[in-house]
Design a protein around this motif. Structure first.
Motif, PDB file in Angstrom:
ATOM      1  N   LEU A 383       0.837  -1.207   0.000  1.00 28.87           N
ATOM      2  CA  LEU A 383       0.000   0.000   0.000  1.00 28.87           C
ATOM      3  C   LEU A 383       0.870   1.254   0.000  1.00 28.87           C
ATOM      4  O   LEU A 383       0.563   2.242  -0.662  1.00 28.87           O
ATOM      5  CB  LEU A 383      -0.927  -0.001   1.229  1.00 28.87           C
ATOM      6  N   GLY A 384       1.994   1.188   0.722  1.00 31.44           N
ATOM      7  CA  GLY A 384       2.899   2.341   0.810  1.00 31.44           C
ATOM      8  C   GLY A 384       3.491   2.706  -0.540  1.00 31.44           C
ATOM      9  O   GLY A 384       3.763   3.881  -0.813  1.00 31.44           O
ATOM     10  N   THR A 385       3.698   1.708  -1.385  1.00 28.68           N
ATOM     11  CA  THR A 385       4.338   1.999  -2.676  1.00 28.68           C
ATOM     12  C   THR A 385       3.325   2.141  -3.813  1.00 28.68           C
ATOM     13  O   THR A 385       3.573   2.845  -4.779  1.00 28.68           O
ATOM     14  CB  THR A 385       5.322   0.875  -3.065  1.00 28.68           C
ATOM     15  N   SER A 386       2.178   1.461  -3.722  1.00 26.93           N
ATOM     16  CA  SER A 386       1.270   1.415  -4.884  1.00 26.93           C
ATOM     17  C   SER A 386      -0.034   2.169  -4.687  1.00 26.93           C
ATOM     18  O   SER A 386      -0.849   2.232  -5.601  1.00 26.93           O
ATOM     19  CB  SER A 386       0.947  -0.041  -5.226  1.00 26.93           C
ATOM     20  N   LEU A 387      -0.243   2.689  -3.475  1.00 32.70           N
ATOM     21  CA  LEU A 387      -1.488   3.430  -3.231  1.00 32.70           C
ATOM     22  C   LEU A 387      -1.135   4.834  -2.762  1.00 32.70           C
ATOM     23  O   LEU A 387      -0.268   5.001  -1.908  1.00 32.70           O
ATOM     24  CB  LEU A 387      -2.311   2.733  -2.131  1.00 32.70           C
ATOM     25  N   ALA A 388      -1.770   5.824  -3.351  1.00 31.22           N
ATOM     26  CA  ALA A 388      -1.560   7.199  -2.901  1.00 31.22           C
ATOM     27  C   ALA A 388      -2.893   7.738  -2.399  1.00 31.22           C
ATOM     28  O   ALA A 388      -3.926   7.493  -3.012  1.00 31.22           O
ATOM     29  CB  ALA A 388      -1.036   8.049  -4.044  1.00 31.22           C
ATOM     30  N   MET A 389      -2.848   8.438  -1.257  1.00 35.46           N
ATOM     31  CA  MET A 389      -4.079   9.031  -0.723  1.00 35.46           C
ATOM     32  C   MET A 389      -3.943  10.547  -0.772  1.00 35.46           C
ATOM     33  O   MET A 389      -2.910  11.095  -0.389  1.00 35.46           O
ATOM     34  CB  MET A 389      -4.283   8.642   0.748  1.00 35.46           C
ATOM     35  N   ARG A 469      -0.464   2.641  -8.337  1.00 35.41           N
ATOM     36  CA  ARG A 469      -1.402   2.056  -9.294  1.00 35.41           C
ATOM     37  C   ARG A 469      -2.799   2.608  -9.020  1.00 35.41           C
ATOM     38  O   ARG A 469      -3.671   2.518  -9.860  1.00 35.41           O
ATOM     39  CB  ARG A 469      -1.404   0.527  -9.133  1.00 35.41           C
ATOM     40  N   LEU A 470      -2.984   3.126  -7.799  1.00 37.93           N
ATOM     41  CA  LEU A 470      -4.299   3.675  -7.445  1.00 37.93           C
ATOM     42  C   LEU A 470      -4.109   4.947  -6.628  1.00 37.93           C
ATOM     43  O   LEU A 470      -3.301   4.985  -5.700  1.00 37.93           O
ATOM     44  CB  LEU A 470      -5.071   2.645  -6.599  1.00 37.93           C
ATOM     45  N   VAL A 471      -4.836   5.996  -7.008  1.00 34.02           N
ATOM     46  CA  VAL A 471      -4.861   7.226  -6.200  1.00 34.02           C
ATOM     47  C   VAL A 471      -6.263   7.342  -5.622  1.00 34.02           C
ATOM     48  O   VAL A 471      -7.246   7.333  -6.367  1.00 34.02           O
ATOM     49  CB  VAL A 471      -4.539   8.470  -7.054  1.00 34.02           C
ATOM     50  N   ILE A 472      -6.352   7.412  -4.304  1.00 32.47           N
ATOM     51  CA  ILE A 472      -7.654   7.664  -3.678  1.00 32.47           C
ATOM     52  C   ILE A 472      -7.667   9.130  -3.283  1.00 32.47           C
ATOM     53  O   ILE A 472      -6.841   9.572  -2.479  1.00 32.47           O
ATOM     54  CB  ILE A 472      -7.881   6.781  -2.441  1.00 32.47           C
ATOM     55  N   ALA A 473      -8.549   9.888  -3.867  1.00 26.67           N
ATOM     56  CA  ALA A 473      -8.627  11.325  -3.569  1.00 26.67           C
ATOM     57  C   ALA A 473      -9.948  11.579  -2.845  1.00 26.67           C
ATOM     58  O   ALA A 473     -11.021  11.434  -3.430  1.00 26.67           O
ATOM     59  CB  ALA A 473      -8.537  12.122  -4.859  1.00 26.67           C
ATOM     60  N   ASP A 474      -9.850  11.907  -1.541  1.00 24.46           N
ATOM     61  CA  ASP A 474     -11.054  12.108  -0.730  1.00 24.46           C
ATOM     62  C   ASP A 474     -11.357  13.600  -0.650  1.00 24.46           C
ATOM     63  O   ASP A 474     -10.661  14.331   0.044  1.00 24.46           O
ATOM     64  CB  ASP A 474     -10.816  11.511   0.662  1.00 24.46           C
ATOM     65  N   GLU A 475     -12.357  14.020  -1.365  1.00 24.14           N
ATOM     66  CA  GLU A 475     -12.748  15.439  -1.423  1.00 24.14           C
ATOM     67  C   GLU A 475     -11.531  16.328  -1.705  1.00 24.14           C
ATOM     68  O   GLU A 475     -11.282  17.288  -0.955  1.00 24.14           O
ATOM     69  CB  GLU A 475     -13.393  15.878  -0.098  1.00 24.14           C
ATOM     70  N   PRO A 476     -10.750  16.054  -2.769  1.00 19.89           N
ATOM     71  CA  PRO A 476      -9.493  16.789  -2.948  1.00 19.89           C
ATOM     72  C   PRO A 476      -9.696  18.247  -3.332  1.00 19.89           C
ATOM     73  O   PRO A 476      -8.764  19.034  -3.241  1.00 19.89           O
ATOM     74  CB  PRO A 476      -8.812  16.036  -4.095  1.00 19.89           C
ATOM     75  N   THR A 477     -10.890  18.618  -3.758  1.00 19.10           N
ATOM     76  CA  THR A 477     -11.079  19.983  -4.240  1.00 19.10           C
ATOM     77  C   THR A 477     -12.017  20.800  -3.369  1.00 19.10           C
ATOM     78  O   THR A 477     -12.265  21.957  -3.644  1.00 19.10           O
ATOM     79  CB  THR A 477     -11.649  19.955  -5.679  1.00 19.10           C
ATOM     80  N   THR A 478     -12.536  20.180  -2.317  1.00 17.02           N
ATOM     81  CA  THR A 478     -13.569  20.848  -1.517  1.00 17.02           C
ATOM     82  C   THR A 478     -13.073  22.141  -0.892  1.00 17.02           C
ATOM     83  O   THR A 478     -13.808  23.115  -0.804  1.00 17.02           O
ATOM     84  CB  THR A 478     -14.083  19.885  -0.428  1.00 17.02           C
ATOM     85  N   ALA A 479     -11.774  22.152  -0.469  1.00 18.48           N
ATOM     86  CA  ALA A 479     -11.281  23.346   0.231  1.00 18.48           C
ATOM     87  C   ALA A 479     -10.727  24.394  -0.733  1.00 18.48           C
ATOM     88  O   ALA A 479     -10.164  25.384  -0.294  1.00 18.48           O
ATOM     89  CB  ALA A 479     -10.191  22.917   1.221  1.00 18.48           C
ATOM     90  N   LEU A 480     -10.882  24.180  -2.037  1.00 23.63           N
ATOM     91  CA  LEU A 480     -10.227  25.069  -2.997  1.00 23.63           C
ATOM     92  C   LEU A 480     -11.237  25.896  -3.774  1.00 23.63           C
ATOM     93  O   LEU A 480     -12.388  25.484  -3.943  1.00 23.63           O
ATOM     94  CB  LEU A 480      -9.411  24.223  -3.990  1.00 23.63           C
TER      95      LEU A 480
END
Ligand SMILES: Nc1ncnc2c1ncn2[C@@H]1O[C@H](COP(=O)(O)OP(=O)(O)OP(=O)(O)O)[C@@H](O)[C@H]1O
Length: 632
Positions: A383-389, A469-480
């Motif tokens: 997860l540390g290498t293949s998943l980005a949050m 391989r996977l980017v999980i973006a949780d509300e990445p634009t809400t504060a912008l």
């Protein structure tokens, strides 16, 4: 309670408990059982060596040394605890003063900074000379000498909590500084403070022994371990045990306090110097359902995912049987109102659900690896290498005290074994990849020197330090703001296009999801209620999806009319109705909907919907907004 019994079952916890019990029992019982014998003078047996009658010999007045060491436990431990109490209390007052006094508190911070630079034992000697010899002087000396480090710790903890959103909200709400301190801040720093105080008690014990050994602490006829060491030292060549035995007692008691502190730190999820994020990855337990072979380009497969928390009236399940998959290069959006379970779904995939949450799944497969089986350390590495949050507020995701480049580089040093130089070069390269101008200079800056949008892009850059391989973006634009929001969305799109990365985008904003996603999962009350291609959103079949779309304002919205909203309130996960959870808010609901929860049915085209009345016209909502316009 659970955490305590779990910790007691670990070797560290068990050793700490046993040692502490021995020390405390000796402190309580020894003076009662042997107090008089230990003081009994026997001039016929002066400075005797070890014998069956006196296992470690006698002192200059013929008193039994073993009994004296045991009896000295009480005074040594009690005085160490009192000195720790003094250190914590003074430290707490000095630590919170800058918060209460504002600018006027600055000199206190400076003084504490200077005092911390002096070795505590030197300070203790200094204070001992001022306060004079004896137990009171020694206690005050050791307490005050320990205060600066506690003050620094409190100050750091207070500053950390004071910058949190809930404290800001309380301050904005007009709540006074004292009230904020006692209601919001102190309860949040209690745990690390207790842990550090316990460890500090071990240090105080040593310091007391040191002062008494030098003749500055306890004075005759009282005696503690330091005093006994000093007395034993004169005859160390005749009877080494006379000096060694009280020394061993100091080590055992010091060890007991340190181990208890460490064990408490683990039980409470606290680091010895502060709060560590209590993101204990919960090992998912396999629920019913077997996982089949993974398709070649599959990145993520989730089946029967549930997340359960203990509740006041029994278990609460905010995520109930979620199932979906993602292929390389696919962008899937999860939409739903606040509390529908979107973030918990993402955290379950990243194995970051906090205790006491329990994650169950039939299948949880990430890039071919079954996260329900095997070594959790391997999973963490993967997860540390293949998943980005990417989180909503990048300010809280970056450490404010470290340069941005160093924080990005840390990821690579940790997971990819790069040297410091290579990791730094990669960090600069990644900052440039997320379109940050002058990346070399920016890498040397601190997070507060970045704008919100830049921080968010740097956060994405951190995710790209590996080859996710996977980017999980949780509300990445809400504060912008909208312009920066668009830049971040474009960046996510380009990452997908260039590297074939899969993206799971979580948002409560249907228009954001519609813009960049291939598929959209609509969540309601912890379930997926509709799964459809983003291009087909205009033809959504579930009344909830249609209501969400109708609630999105656009350039054609008549601002003289009230904005359309989804009527009613979201479901409380602690009180999910038996039938369809949306029934109470649904204009199409009938008695059957209220009784029976509809299955998530897959259609011939692969779309899924959970509704007894899918496709039926929604007169009320259709007149409120023309759904087609929202996704156009
Ligand atoms: N640690 C927890 N303990 C108990 N309940 C929790 C915990 N974390 C989340 N929940 C509950 O689970 C439900 C779903 O939370 P989640 O954060 O997944 O919602 P969300 O859809 O992401 O909402 P938002 O858009 O507001 O972030 C909420 O009702 C929340 O109160």
């Amino acid at each position: 309670m659970g955490a305590v019994s779990r910790t007691l079952r670990t070797p560290l916890g068990a050793a700490a408990a046993i040692l502490l019990a021995i020390v405390l029992l000796t402190a309580i019982l020894a003076p009662i059982l042997w107090g008089e014998q230990a003081a009994a003078v026997d001039t016929d047996d002066i400075l005797a060596g070890p014998s069956p009658e006196h296992p470690i010999g006698t002192d200059g007045l013929g008193r039994d040394l073993l009994l004296r060491v045991l009896v000295a436990t009480r005074l040594s431990v009690v005085l160490a605890l009192v000195a720790t109490l003094v250190a914590v209390s003074v430290g707490l007052v000095l630590g919170v003063a800058p918060l209460l006094l504002g600018r006027a508190g600055k000199p206190i911070t400076w003084l504490v900074g200077i005092a911390v630079a002096f070795p505590a034992l030197l300070l203790a000697l200094f204070f001992a000379v001022i306060f004079g010899t004896g137990w009171l002087g020694a206690t005050l000396a050791i307490g005050l000498a320990g205060a600066p480090s506690f003050a620094r710790l409190c100050h750091t903890l207070v500053a950390g909590v004071a910058s949190r959103d809930f404290v800001a909200a309380a301050r904005v709400g007009g709540i006074g500084r004292f009230r904020v301190l006692f209601r919001h801040i102190l309860p949040n720093i209690g745990e690390p403070l207790i842990v550090n105080a316990t460890i500090g008690a071990g240090g105080a014990l040593l310091a007391f022994a040191g002062l008494s050994f030098l003749g500055l602490g306890i004075q005759p006829p009282e005696y503690d371990w330091g005093r006994l060491m000093m007395e034993g030292l004169s005859g160390i060549y005749l009877n080494p045990l006379a000096a060694l035995a009280p020394g061993i007692a100091v080590v055992i008691a010091g060890l007991a306090f340190n181990l208890v502190g460490e064990a408490a730190a683990r039980a409470l999820g606290v680091e010895a110097t502060g709060i560590v994020a209590r993101l204990a990855s919960v090992q998912p337990r396999r629920a019913a359902g077997a996982s089949g072979p993974a398709p070649v380009d599959e990145v993520l497969a989730v089946r029967d995912l549930t997340v359960t928390f203990p509740g006041v009236h029994g278990p609460v399940q905010p995520v109930r049987g979620v199932a979906f998959s993602l292929r390389s290069g696919e962008v899937v959006g999860i939409v739903g109102e606040s509390g529908s379970g979107k973030s918990l779904t993402a955290l379950s995939i990243a194995q970051l659900v906090e205790e006491p949450g329990v994650v169950d799944a039939g299948t949880l497969r990430f890039v071919g690896a079954d996260l329900l089986e095997g070594d959790p350390a391997d999973h963490r590495r993967l997860l540390g290498t293949s998943l980005a949050m990417v989180f909503q507020d990048p300010m809280t995701s970056f450490n404010p005290t470290k340069r941005v480049g160093a924080q990005l580089a840390e990821v690579s040093s940790q997971h990819h074994g790069l040297t410091r130089r290579q990791a730094r070069d990669r960090a600069v390269d990644r900052l440039s990849a997320v379109r940050i101008a002058e990346p070399d200079r920016r890498a040397r800056q601190y997070p507060h020197e970045f704008s919100g949008g830049m921080r968010q892009r740097a956060m994405i850059g951190m995710g790209l330090m590996g080859n996710p391989r996977l980017v999980i973006a949780d509300e990445p634009t809400t504060a912008l703001d909208v312009t920066v929001q668009q830049q971040v969305l474009n960046l996510l799109k380009s990452i997908r296009d260039e590297d074939d990365v899969a993206i799971l985008l979580i948002s409560h904003d249907v228009s954001v999801v519609a813009e960049i996603c291939d598929r959209v999962l609509v969540m309601y009350a912890g379930r997926i209620v509709e799964d459809l291609p983003a291009s087909q959103l205009a033809r959504a079949r579930h009344p909830y999806t249609r209501a969400l779309l109708a609630a999105v304002p656009d350039m054609h919205t008549d601002i003289s009319q009230p904005l359309a909203t989804v009527p009613g309130r979201p479901v409380d996960p602690a009180d999910v109705p038996t039938g369809c959870a949306f029934a109470a808010r649904c204009p199409l609901a009938d008695a059957h909907c209220e009784k029976v929860d509809p299955e998530l049915v897959t259609t011939a085209t692969g779309d899924r919907v959970a509704c007894w009345h899918a496709d039926e016209p929604l007169a009320a909502l259709a007149t409120a907004r023309d759904v087609e316009e929202v996704v156009a």
